[in-house]
Scaffold this active site. Sequence first.
Site, mmCIF file in Angstrom:
data_model
loop_
_atom_site.group_PDB
_atom_site.id
_atom_site.type_symbol
_atom_site.label_atom_id
_atom_site.label_comp_id
_atom_site.label_asym_id
_atom_site.label_seq_id
_atom_site.Cartn_x
_atom_site.Cartn_y
_atom_site.Cartn_z
ATOM 1 N N CYS A 82 0.280 18.988 27.638
ATOM 2 C CA CYS A 82 -0.952 19.155 28.216
ATOM 3 C C CYS A 82 -1.725 19.013 27.377
ATOM 4 O O CYS A 82 -2.183 17.819 26.998
ATOM 5 C CB CYS A 82 -1.032 20.795 28.561
ATOM 6 S SG CYS A 82 -1.580 20.289 29.692
ATOM 7 N N HIS A 181 4.267 21.523 31.797
ATOM 8 C CA HIS A 181 4.420 22.498 30.709
ATOM 9 C C HIS A 181 5.705 22.496 30.259
ATOM 10 O O HIS A 181 6.378 23.534 31.379
ATOM 11 C CB HIS A 181 3.537 23.993 31.331
ATOM 12 C CG HIS A 181 2.087 23.421 30.819
ATOM 13 N ND1 HIS A 181 1.202 24.421 30.008
ATOM 14 C CD2 HIS A 181 0.817 23.121 31.580
ATOM 15 C CE1 HIS A 181 0.465 24.101 30.128
ATOM 16 N NE2 HIS A 181 0.043 23.185 30.505
ATOM 17 N N GLU A 183 7.149 25.252 29.171
ATOM 18 C CA GLU A 183 7.546 26.564 28.362
ATOM 19 C C GLU A 183 7.434 27.453 29.696
ATOM 20 O O GLU A 183 8.450 28.848 29.546
ATOM 21 C CB GLU A 183 5.943 26.723 27.473
ATOM 22 C CG GLU A 183 4.368 27.209 27.927
ATOM 23 C CD GLU A 183 4.246 25.693 28.495
ATOM 24 O OE1 GLU A 183 2.703 25.966 27.759
ATOM 25 O OE2 GLU A 183 4.933 23.961 28.402
#
Length: 544
Positions: A82, A181, A183
């Site tokens: 990002c 993202h 994660e």
Amino acid sequence: MSHQKILILDFGSQVTQLIARRVREAKVFCEIHPYDVSEEFIRNYGAKGIILSGGPSSVTEGDTPRAPEVVFQLGVPVLGICYGMQTMAQQLGGKVMTAEAAGKSREFGYSEVRAHGHTALLNDIADFYSPEGHGMLKVWMSHGDSVMELPAGFVKMASTASCPIAAMADESRKFYAVQFHPEVTHTQQGRAILERFVHGICGCGTDWVMGDYIAEAVDAIRRQVGDEEVILGLSGGVDSSVAAALIHKAIGDQLTCVFVDHGLLRLNEGDMVMEMFARNLGVKVIRVDAVDDFMGKLAGVSDPEQKRKIIGKEFVEVFQVESKKLAAAKWLAQGTIYPDVIESAGKGKKGAHTIKSHHNVGGLPEDMHLKLLEPLRELFKDEVRELGIALGLPREMVYRHPFPGPGLGVRILGEVTLKAAHLLQRADAIFIDELRATHATERDVAAGACTEADIGKSWYDLTSQAFAVFLPVKSVGVMGDGRTYENVVALRAVVTSDFMTAHWAHLPYELLGRVSNRIINEVRGLNRVVYDVSGKPPATIEWE
């Protein structure tokens, strides 16, 4: 023991900790440090790879964070996420624009990413394939700015309908970046992407295991504390219990636990904690009756931040009083873990936006007479539980639902009173009893509330956290032939793997009805029960 490790540079994202969690789940050690650490630190760190986190800033503004230039000079793989992708692109000669300037839409939420070419990071990783044969990923986006021109040496790795360059790569230098993202759990192949980076690209092995962590943590505690004594605030929750076990393993009788009974615990919890620790840990525990002190300080206070600060400060003051009775006590130990630190966004967290303070990290006075020992502050909740089992703690203790440090003080909305605490304790106990006693069935699977693998498990085990909340409102009711005007409680149950994001639990209607019926009939003073169906985000798990 020396670990192969990944360095994560933090640009202020509220989910940076999730990057670390995913890397550690891949059995690779990693640490998070601010983006502006020194060049010397980065060179000496010995990272096998570097990850640049997301963040709330815009690289289109001149005074916003940038990655240290040494990151791109070390010769190790780098992954930008990002904001990390945007600053990588900008610093290496590409062009980043705001959505408004580029005439594009901002992207927040789910998106489908199309892979381009065959790169080491994304090759053969896909959720499905388009009719044209392109690999497609279901990902989570959260950005306003976009990379509009690639830096020299980079190729486009992926795109979306709104973001022409959703990922980029310079394979010769092993520089990779994604606008989404990986994660967060919403990105379905996120774990595979991060594992590909740390194992396949950085070449890390799998040498981060809890058994090694115990040995290292014990050694670190012994070196830090020496022959001085430690006082630990014991709540009976998972974090303080595991902290107590770990510290006790390291220094034995140098540890004294202080269990503060402030009147804001779960029903009969004080007696249960004393019995459990005497039986299971053999730790010295002092029980302090501080109900009047806490209630006096909280009287008339309704603001949640003030309540947290007051409770945290009162805890510390109680510990200081008790420490004076222990001639050699020099340390205050706490069960602070990673989510506490990230949500407080208070220490070592530049650019992050504060969500709420935690009593473990937000209420400590600067003139505290004790040094602080926080052996769990780099661990996530699942790692804390794993550590507890490895230390020999009973499963019923380790897998107990989390309980906030301020106790029911943040589950009683508005002013905290003993009457409200007593009502809430009984309602909460009924809710938990029914969750433990009710097990998932095939009917629950058919309703979409759980999976076939969950059949036979209790709903307590199927939820990550469940509790009741006392609301500062009253409602009209009818009981028998009489009108009532009593208090309202809300039930909250969530399912989560990391406590950074969460979904509300789809409990069976029969279970909710039974809980409501028991609470209204057994707890005089309550006449209405509601169920919270909010996720995190936008809501937090706790109401305050």
